[in-house]
Structures are given as structure tokens and as C-alpha cells.
Design an enzyme around this catalytic site. Structure first.
Site, PDB file in Angstrom:
ATOM      1  N   GLU A   1       0.829  -1.209   0.000  1.00 24.44           N
ATOM      2  CA  GLU A   1       0.000   0.000   0.000  1.00 24.44           C
ATOM      3  C   GLU A   1       0.864   1.260   0.000  1.00 24.44           C
ATOM      4  O   GLU A   1       0.534   2.242  -0.669  1.00 24.44           O
ATOM      5  CB  GLU A   1      -0.962  -0.005   1.188  1.00 24.44           C
ATOM      6  CG  GLU A   1      -1.922  -1.191   1.227  1.00 24.44           C
ATOM      7  CD  GLU A   1      -2.685  -1.456  -0.063  1.00 24.44           C
ATOM      8  OE1 GLU A   1      -3.019  -0.501  -0.784  1.00 24.44           O
ATOM      9  OE2 GLU A   1      -2.954  -2.629  -0.355  1.00 24.44           O
TER      10      GLU A   1
ATOM     11  N   HIS B   1       1.812   2.082  -3.435  1.00 30.06           N
ATOM     12  CA  HIS B   1       0.740   2.814  -4.133  1.00 30.06           C
ATOM     13  C   HIS B   1       0.808   4.302  -3.814  1.00 30.06           C
ATOM     14  O   HIS B   1       0.633   5.140  -4.703  1.00 30.06           O
ATOM     15  CB  HIS B   1      -0.645   2.288  -3.724  1.00 30.06           C
ATOM     16  CG  HIS B   1      -1.128   1.107  -4.491  1.00 30.06           C
ATOM     17  ND1 HIS B   1      -1.361   1.131  -5.855  1.00 30.06           N
ATOM     18  CD2 HIS B   1      -1.452  -0.142  -4.083  1.00 30.06           C
ATOM     19  CE1 HIS B   1      -1.803  -0.048  -6.256  1.00 30.06           C
ATOM     20  NE2 HIS B   1      -1.867  -0.839  -5.194  1.00 30.06           N
TER      21      HIS B   1
END
Length: 169
Positions: A132, A135
Site C-alpha cells: 500500500e 501505491h
């Protein structure tokens, strides 16, 4: 709020740090909304860019009641020891690739109450956090593997999709 899929350009964008004095959104409400999308989609992590937002944050967890919001996440330390495991991504349906990640990290972020958290994270939770965080930096798991491995994973995904469609009939 709905999922964004590759090749949407927002997935390649480095996200904007959240102003903790004035975030411009309700962190508790955003955590609930993003967690619902994540859980309904069968995921364990979801970054703001995956729902079309540019805030530097993500949620992690396995249910509506067991999730955490990570605002302006960072890694302070990580182990040299890495683990090679399979990863998937909600923005790349049915594609799975093996990616090496540190076994353990020391992470820091702000939660939905805008309180600083500093936690040692190990195992698959560390992998999820790092996925994450990538990202948030505009890096997708596609960027973490060779073109050959990526193309093989896409072929497997196409076969899996055909099998799913065939079995649904």
C-alpha cells in the site's frame, strides 16, 4: 466510492501528503468508506488512489471492525532479510506475482484520530503495508517484477478469468 483499475493514470501518481491541521475530509468517515470498498472487494489493503483520491493514505485490515487507517505513512526501518511471496492487487484483478519484501518493518503514520503511531510490523502485515505504501508513492506491484514475470502473470490471469466465466455458466 468505487475501485479504480489499471491502467488509470492515478495509480502511477505519487499521492499528496495530508495536512494534519486541516485534512479537508473526515478521517473517521473516510476510513469507514474505504474499508467497506476494500472488504466488499475481498481485499486486505486499499490506497486512496485506488478509489480516485490523491490523499497520501491507505486502509488495511480484514473486516469493517478490524482495520486501520494510515495517513502519511512511512517506514523508519526494515530488516535486510526478505521474504518472497505471492501478492495480488484489487486494481489488477486476478493477477498474482511473487515479490520480495522485508520480513519486518518499523512503520510510522497518523491514524483516523490524527494521532501518530509507530509500530513494528511483521510477516504478511508488513508485506501489505509496503504494498500500500508503494501505491502512495505511485509504484504498483507491476513495477516490482520483470516484464517476463508480468506477462506470465497476465496470461495466467486470462486463463483464470476464462475458467471463472466457464464455471459461472
Amino acid at each position: 466510492m468505487k475501485l479504480v483499475y489499471y491502467p488509470d493514470p492515478i495509480l502511477d501518481k505519487k499521492l499528496d501528503d495530508v495536512n494534519l491541521e486541516d485534512p479537508g475530509f473526515d478521517p473517521v468517515e473516510l476510513k469507514e468508506q474505504m474499508t467497506k470498498v476494500m472488504v466488499d472487494s475481498g481485499g486486505i489493503g486499499l490506497t486512496a488512489s485506488q478509489v480516485g483520491l490523491t490523499h497520501n493514505l491507505f486502509v488495511m485490515g480484514d473486516s469493517l471492525t478490524n482495520s486501520t487507517l494510515h495517513i502519511n505513512p512511512t517506514v523508519l526501518q526494515y530488516t535486510e532479510e526478505k521474504v518472497l511471496e505471492l501478492e495480488g492487487c484489487l486494481s489488477f484483478p486476478n493477477i498474482f506475482v511473487k515479490i520480495p519484501r522485508p520480513k519486518e518493518i518499523l512503520a510510522e503514520w497518523y491514524d483516523e484520530n490524527l494521532e501518530k503511531q509507530q509500530v513494528k510490523i511483521t510477516g504478511y502485515s508488513a508485506r501489505c503495508y509496503l504494498h500500500e505504501l508503494d501505491h502512495c508513492l505511485g509504484i504498483t506491484f507491476k513495477d516490482r517484477v520483470s516484464n517476463l514475470k508480468w506477462n506470465m502473470a497476465k496470461k495466467k490471469a486470462k486463463k483464470l478469468e476464462k475458467l471463472i466465466i466457464k464455471n459461472a455458466k
